[in-house]
Structures are given as structure tokens and as C-alpha cells.
Scaffold this motif. Structure first.
Motif, PDB file in Angstrom:
ATOM      1  N   VAL A 162     -43.031   3.847 -45.407  1.00 46.31           N
ATOM      2  CA  VAL A 162     -43.604   4.820 -44.482  1.00 46.31           C
ATOM      3  C   VAL A 162     -45.011   5.152 -44.943  1.00 46.31           C
ATOM      4  N   LEU A 163     -45.969   5.060 -44.030  1.00 44.39           N
ATOM      5  CA  LEU A 163     -47.360   5.391 -44.324  1.00 44.39           C
ATOM      6  C   LEU A 163     -47.635   6.815 -43.867  1.00 44.39           C
ATOM      7  N   THR A 164     -48.277   7.599 -44.730  1.00 44.26           N
ATOM      8  CA  THR A 164     -48.593   8.983 -44.401  1.00 44.26           C
ATOM      9  C   THR A 164     -49.885   9.378 -45.095  1.00 44.26           C
ATOM     10  N   ASN A 165     -50.253  10.665 -45.023  1.00 45.56           N
ATOM     11  CA  ASN A 165     -51.430  11.166 -45.730  1.00 45.56           C
ATOM     12  C   ASN A 165     -51.064  11.602 -47.138  1.00 45.56           C
ATOM     13  N   ALA A 173     -37.098  10.235 -49.771  1.00 49.86           N
ATOM     14  CA  ALA A 173     -38.202   9.297 -49.960  1.00 49.86           C
ATOM     15  C   ALA A 173     -38.709   9.347 -51.398  1.00 49.86           C
ATOM     16  N   THR A 174     -39.153   8.197 -51.875  1.00 52.06           N
ATOM     17  CA  THR A 174     -39.816   8.115 -53.173  1.00 52.06           C
ATOM     18  C   THR A 174     -41.246   7.628 -52.964  1.00 52.06           C
ATOM     19  N   LEU A 175     -42.146   8.103 -53.809  1.00 48.09           N
ATOM     20  CA  LEU A 175     -43.560   7.757 -53.682  1.00 48.09           C
ATOM     21  C   LEU A 175     -43.821   6.394 -54.305  1.00 48.09           C
ATOM     22  N   VAL A 176     -44.390   5.483 -53.499  1.00 44.37           N
ATOM     23  CA  VAL A 176     -44.758   4.152 -53.978  1.00 44.37           C
ATOM     24  C   VAL A 176     -46.145   4.187 -54.606  1.00 44.37           C
ATOM     25  N   ASP A 195     -57.078   9.169 -48.500  1.00 46.09           N
ATOM     26  CA  ASP A 195     -56.055  10.157 -48.176  1.00 46.09           C
ATOM     27  C   ASP A 195     -54.821   9.486 -47.572  1.00 46.09           C
ATOM     28  N   LEU A 196     -54.445   8.332 -48.127  1.00 44.92           N
ATOM     29  CA  LEU A 196     -53.253   7.626 -47.666  1.00 44.92           C
ATOM     30  C   LEU A 196     -52.230   7.544 -48.790  1.00 44.92           C
ATOM     31  N   ALA A 197     -50.961   7.517 -48.403  1.00 41.96           N
ATOM     32  CA  ALA A 197     -49.865   7.369 -49.359  1.00 41.96           C
ATOM     33  C   ALA A 197     -48.761   6.546 -48.705  1.00 41.96           C
ATOM     34  N   VAL A 198     -48.002   5.846 -49.533  1.00 41.75           N
ATOM     35  CA  VAL A 198     -46.886   5.029 -49.051  1.00 41.75           C
ATOM     36  C   VAL A 198     -45.591   5.557 -49.681  1.00 41.75           C
ATOM     37  N   LEU A 199     -44.597   5.804 -48.826  1.00 44.45           N
ATOM     38  CA  LEU A 199     -43.274   6.246 -49.263  1.00 44.45           C
ATOM     39  C   LEU A 199     -42.266   5.129 -49.025  1.00 44.45           C
ATOM     40  N   LYS A 200     -41.178   5.154 -49.795  1.00 47.36           N
ATOM     41  CA  LYS A 200     -40.102   4.180 -49.608  1.00 47.36           C
ATOM     42  C   LYS A 200     -38.822   4.928 -49.297  1.00 47.36           C
ATOM     43  N   ILE A 201     -38.115   4.483 -48.264  1.00 43.92           N
ATOM     44  CA  ILE A 201     -36.833   5.092 -47.908  1.00 43.92           C
ATOM     45  C   ILE A 201     -35.771   4.000 -47.822  1.00 43.92           C
ATOM     46  N   ASP A 202     -34.552   4.369 -48.146  1.00 41.85           N
ATOM     47  CA  ASP A 202     -33.433   3.434 -48.110  1.00 41.85           C
ATOM     48  C   ASP A 202     -32.625   3.714 -46.847  1.00 41.85           C
ATOM     49  N   ALA A 203     -32.926   2.966 -45.793  1.00 44.21           N
ATOM     50  CA  ALA A 203     -32.236   3.136 -44.510  1.00 44.21           C
ATOM     51  C   ALA A 203     -32.272   1.809 -43.760  1.00 44.21           C
ATOM     52  N   SER A 204     -31.301   1.613 -42.900  1.00 39.19           N
ATOM     53  CA  SER A 204     -31.200   0.359 -42.147  1.00 39.19           C
ATOM     54  C   SER A 204     -31.667   0.562 -40.708  1.00 39.19           C
ATOM     55  N   ASN A 205     -31.902  -0.572 -40.050  1.00 38.24           N
ATOM     56  CA  ASN A 205     -32.277  -0.576 -38.631  1.00 38.24           C
ATOM     57  C   ASN A 205     -33.484   0.333 -38.357  1.00 38.24           C
ATOM     58  N   ARG A 225     -54.120  -0.885 -43.356  1.00 41.74           N
ATOM     59  CA  ARG A 225     -53.452  -2.128 -43.751  1.00 41.74           C
ATOM     60  C   ARG A 225     -53.845  -2.548 -45.168  1.00 41.74           C
ATOM     61  N   LYS A 226     -55.144  -2.475 -45.466  1.00 45.40           N
ATOM     62  CA  LYS A 226     -55.622  -2.890 -46.790  1.00 45.40           C
ATOM     63  C   LYS A 226     -55.035  -1.991 -47.878  1.00 45.40           C
ATOM     64  N   VAL A 227     -55.071  -0.683 -47.631  1.00 40.06           N
ATOM     65  CA  VAL A 227     -54.537   0.257 -48.611  1.00 40.06           C
ATOM     66  C   VAL A 227     -53.034   0.073 -48.758  1.00 40.06           C
ATOM     67  N   LEU A 228     -52.341  -0.109 -47.640  1.00 35.53           N
ATOM     68  CA  LEU A 228     -50.890  -0.307 -47.653  1.00 35.53           C
ATOM     69  C   LEU A 228     -50.510  -1.498 -48.527  1.00 35.53           C
ATOM     70  N   ASP A 229     -51.180  -2.622 -48.338  1.00 31.22           N
ATOM     71  CA  ASP A 229     -50.851  -3.837 -49.094  1.00 31.22           C
ATOM     72  C   ASP A 229     -51.053  -3.624 -50.586  1.00 31.22           C
ATOM     73  N   GLN A 230     -52.164  -2.971 -50.965  1.00 31.40           N
ATOM     74  CA  GLN A 230     -52.432  -2.767 -52.391  1.00 31.40           C
ATOM     75  C   GLN A 230     -51.460  -1.767 -53.017  1.00 31.40           C
ATOM     76  N   LEU A 231     -51.135  -0.708 -52.276  1.00 31.74           N
ATOM     77  CA  LEU A 231     -50.224   0.287 -52.826  1.00 31.74           C
ATOM     78  C   LEU A 231     -48.825  -0.292 -53.030  1.00 31.74           C
ATOM     79  N   ILE A 232     -48.371  -1.127 -52.098  1.00 30.51           N
ATOM     80  CA  ILE A 232     -47.050  -1.746 -52.252  1.00 30.51           C
ATOM     81  C   ILE A 232     -47.059  -2.739 -53.412  1.00 30.51           C
TER      82      ILE A 232
END
Length: 393
Positions: free
Chosen positions: A128-131, A153-156, A163-173, A274-281
Motif C-alpha cells: 500500500v502506497l501512502t504519505n 500493516a507493517t512499514l516497508v 513524503d511517500l511510504a510503503v506499507l505491507k499487509i497480509d490479505a488475499s484478493n 513508481r520510482k520511489v515504490l520500487d526502491q522502497l520495496i
């Protein structure tokens, strides 16, 4: 007899003509011709529009289909923070303080921040992408999905500069949002903001793109989409979409009425996200190239030796010991090219240097006192910067 027969023939033709006219009128008279049109196989309703947007005449009147596509990918974020504050002493009299045990100098309390996020990946686990300012210093982060599920959620990783952050959640569908081609976005395009303003949950507002490429921090490499779609407290991290339901930006801040502004909000472009997302992951942080200098627009007085079409930047300050100084670049130099690319303005140069990897060697060309020069600069890693200031969000 002949006269009577002619009269009867005339009357017959008149009756037939009248019936024919009545039949034609009945086909188009509201409500009265439905059974006739159905009997003769004619359409009884207007054809549905080919695209997902409902039209009336020449203009769109509904964006419900675009919202239906994007809304399931937008989530609510509730971040709980432990805040430490200075306590106010109720008793200044030492005798009363001793009698009632005194007052603590500090105390802690739980504070919840509201925000929004966008599901951008569902491979293995959902991202999940957020601020960043929504989840900064949070002890606990909960995500409310569109279908009512709640996920921890856990912080990736986070990037203060964008001012971007990526979270990880464990959920299906998980429904993943479609990302648009940012190059197609223009000032005047209709956009919709989806988020959780003031805790109202899944609210949609509409506006247009007021401008693209807005620079809010002269020292930053990033730019923003400016929009008049309403963005309020809680919208941060939510989706800014186009009329096809595609993500064009992440809503992040607004200039509030306290500053005398109205309808001035900003979103982080999808290309930057997109660029920030890829690097943070991948690494948990963002790495940017750095020349080690500050720039400004070229003053008109210094433009005498430049071609009419040249733009470039003027170096205002060189960081001691930085890459630019080591390469021989000096204050007041005019920089025209980096690598094979012309430099348009200070924001353009910051974006280009940030996109390069630290350790890369790049040729920089320019003018010094009207004379051309070329130097090779070994880029360093950009030092951390303070987060963007949010004005009213």
C-alpha cells in the motif's frame, strides 16, 4: 356516377394518408409509440455509450464508472502514535504540591491520525502506497479495506523528501489500482480525488489539473500535480485518478484557507511514486545522485554570451568538498548540459542528477565568464533532506 366514384376515391386516399401520418407520429410521440416500435423491431431505448462515462449531449455528466474501477483499491489508514507532552502544573504552591503529591513534568497519550492509501501490488503480500506524514512515528498501523476487512500493516520503507511510504499487509484478493501514463496528463484534464477526509470514508471529489510540474521546494528534485479537487485532512495518501479510473497521483497536501487560498491542492505524480515504490520495496530507502551545488535561474544580465534559446542554470553555491567543487565547478558558473541532456531550469537539473546513481561519472558543460568549459563530475549520494511542509493537510 363518375362524379360519386371520384369523390369516394379522394376520400379513401385522404383516409390512407391520415392513417400513415398518425403511424409515423406515434413512433416518435413520447410514451404512445412504445408498443408499435417494439412490434416492428425498433429500439425502445437509447443505446448505451461506448465508453465507461455517461454522456448527455456532448459533455460527460457522470464519472461513476471511473470511481467504481478505482475505489476498491483505495484504503483508509489509522495510525496510532504515542505522543509525549509537557504537563501543566496545577499547583504552583510547594505546600499544595507536597500535599497532593505534586504533578508530573511530562505525560504520554495515544493519538490517532487519519489517512488514506492505495493498493499498488498484490504479489505475495499486498503493498500500500501512502504519505510518510500519515504513518511517521506510528506505533501501530491499521488498514481498512474497501470490502470492510481490517489488516495490520507493517512499514516497508519511507522517503521524507517525496513524503511517500510503503506499507505491507497480509490479505488475499486485493484489488490493485491501474497506473496511468503521466506524460498524457495535461492542465485542464478532469481528475477525481478518492480518500477518507475527516473520517467520512470513501469520499470522491472532482476538479481539474490546474498545473503540472509544480516545484514547492527549490532544493528538492520532486514536482507536483496541482489540482482544485477538494483535498482535506484524511485525504493524504489517497488516489488522484483520471476519468478512466487510472492513478495519476497520490494526494499529499493543500494550501488551506488560513493562507488565503482556496482550491489549491497537490498530488505526487504517478511517475515519481513508481520510482520511489520500487526502491522502497527493494532496499527500504531511496538513493539519489548529487552534484553538491545549489542553482538558480540564469539572470538576464548574465545571458549575454548565451544563445537565445539556451536556458540552463546559474550556480549560486558550491558545497565545500562536494562533487562539484572537486570537479572545478564554481559559483556563478552557468551550466547548460549534463551528460547528453540540455538543462532547462533548476528543477530540471535536480531531477536529472537525482535520477543518476551515486558513483556515476557524468560530463557537465557550461560557461564561465562567457567561455565554454567541460568537466567530469563523480556523483555522490544526496544527503537526507527535511520532509516537505504540509500546508493545511
Amino acid at each position: 356516377m363518375k362524379h360519386a366514384a371520384g369523390t369516394l376515391a379522394f376520400i379513401a386516399r385522404f383516409v390512407v394518408l391520415g392513417l400513415a401520418m398518425a403511424f409515423v407520429v406515434s413512433l416518435f410521440w413520447p410514451g404512445s409509440g412504445e408498443r408499435l416500435r417494439a412490434r416492428f423491431g425498433l429500439s425502445t431505448s437509447s443505446p448505451a455509450p461506448a465508453s465507461g462515462t455517461v454522456h448527455m449531449g456532448n459533455g460527460p455528466v457522470s464519472y461513476a464508472d471511473a470511481v467504481a474501477i478505482a475505489a476498491p483499491s483505495v484504503v483508509n489508514i489509522y495510525a496510532n502514535k504515542i505522543v509525549t507532552e509537557q504537563a501543566v502544573k496545577m499547583y504552583d504552591n510547594p505546600v499544595l504540591q507536597q500535599l497532593f503529591g505534586g504533578q508530573p513534568t511530562t505525560y504520554q497519550h495515544r493519538e490517532q491520525t487519519l489517512g488514506s492509501g492505495v493498493i499498488v501490488s498484490a504479489q505475495g503480500q499486498g503493498y500500500v502506497l501512502t504519505n510518510n506524514h500519515v504513518i511517521a512515528q506510528a506505533a501501530d498501523i491499521q488498514v481498512l479495506l474497501y470490502d470492510g476487512r481490517i489488516a495490520k500493516a507493517t512499514l516497508v520503507g519511507a522517503d521524507e523528501e517525496t513524503d511517500l511510504a510503503v506499507l505491507k499487509i497480509d490479505a488475499s484478493n486485493l484489488p490493485v489500482i491501474r497506473m496511468a501514463d503521466q506524460q498524457l496528463l495535461r492542465a485542464g484534464d478532469v481528475v477525481l480525488a478518492i480518500g477518507n477526509p475527516l473520517g467520512l470514508n470513501q469520499t470522491v471529489t472532482m476538479g481539474i489539473v490546474s498545473a503540472v510540474g509544480r516545484q514547492l521546494n527549490s532544493a528538492s528534485a520532486e514536482d507536483f500535480i496541482q489540482t482544485d479537487a477538494a483535498i482535506n485532512l484524511g485525504n493524504s495518501g489517497g488516489a488522484l485518478i483520471n476519468t478512466e479510473g487510472e492513478l495519476v497521483g497520490i494526494n499529499t497536501l493543500l494550501i488551506g484557507k488560513a493562507a488565503g487560498a482556496e482550491g489549491i491542492g497537490f498530488a505526487i505524480p504517478v511517475a515519481t511514486a513508481r520510482k520511489v515504490l520500487d526502491q522502497l520495496i527493494t532496499t527500504g530507502h531511496v538513493v539519489r545522485g548529487w552534484l553538491g551545488a545549489d542553482y538558480a535561474f540564469v539572470p538576464l544580465a548574465a545571458n549575454g554570451g548565451l544563445p537565445a534559446a539556451a536556458r540552463g542554470v546559474q550556480v549560486t553555491e558550491v558545497t565545500p568538498g562536494g562533487p562539484a567543487e572537486q570537479a572545478g565547478i564554481k559559483a556563478r558558473d552557468i551550466l547548460l548540459r549534463i551528460g547528453n541532456d540540455d538543462i532547462l531550469d533548476p528543477a530540471d537539473l535536480r531531477r536529472r542528477e537525482a535520477a543518476l546513481k551515486p558513483g556515476n561519472v557524468v560530463e557537465v558543460s557550461g560557461l564561465r565568464d562567457g567561455s565554454p568549459f567541460h568537466v567530469e563530475v563523480t556523483l555522490a549520494q544526496r544527503p537526507p533532506m527535511s520532509a516537505n511542509t504540509t500546508l493545511g493537510d
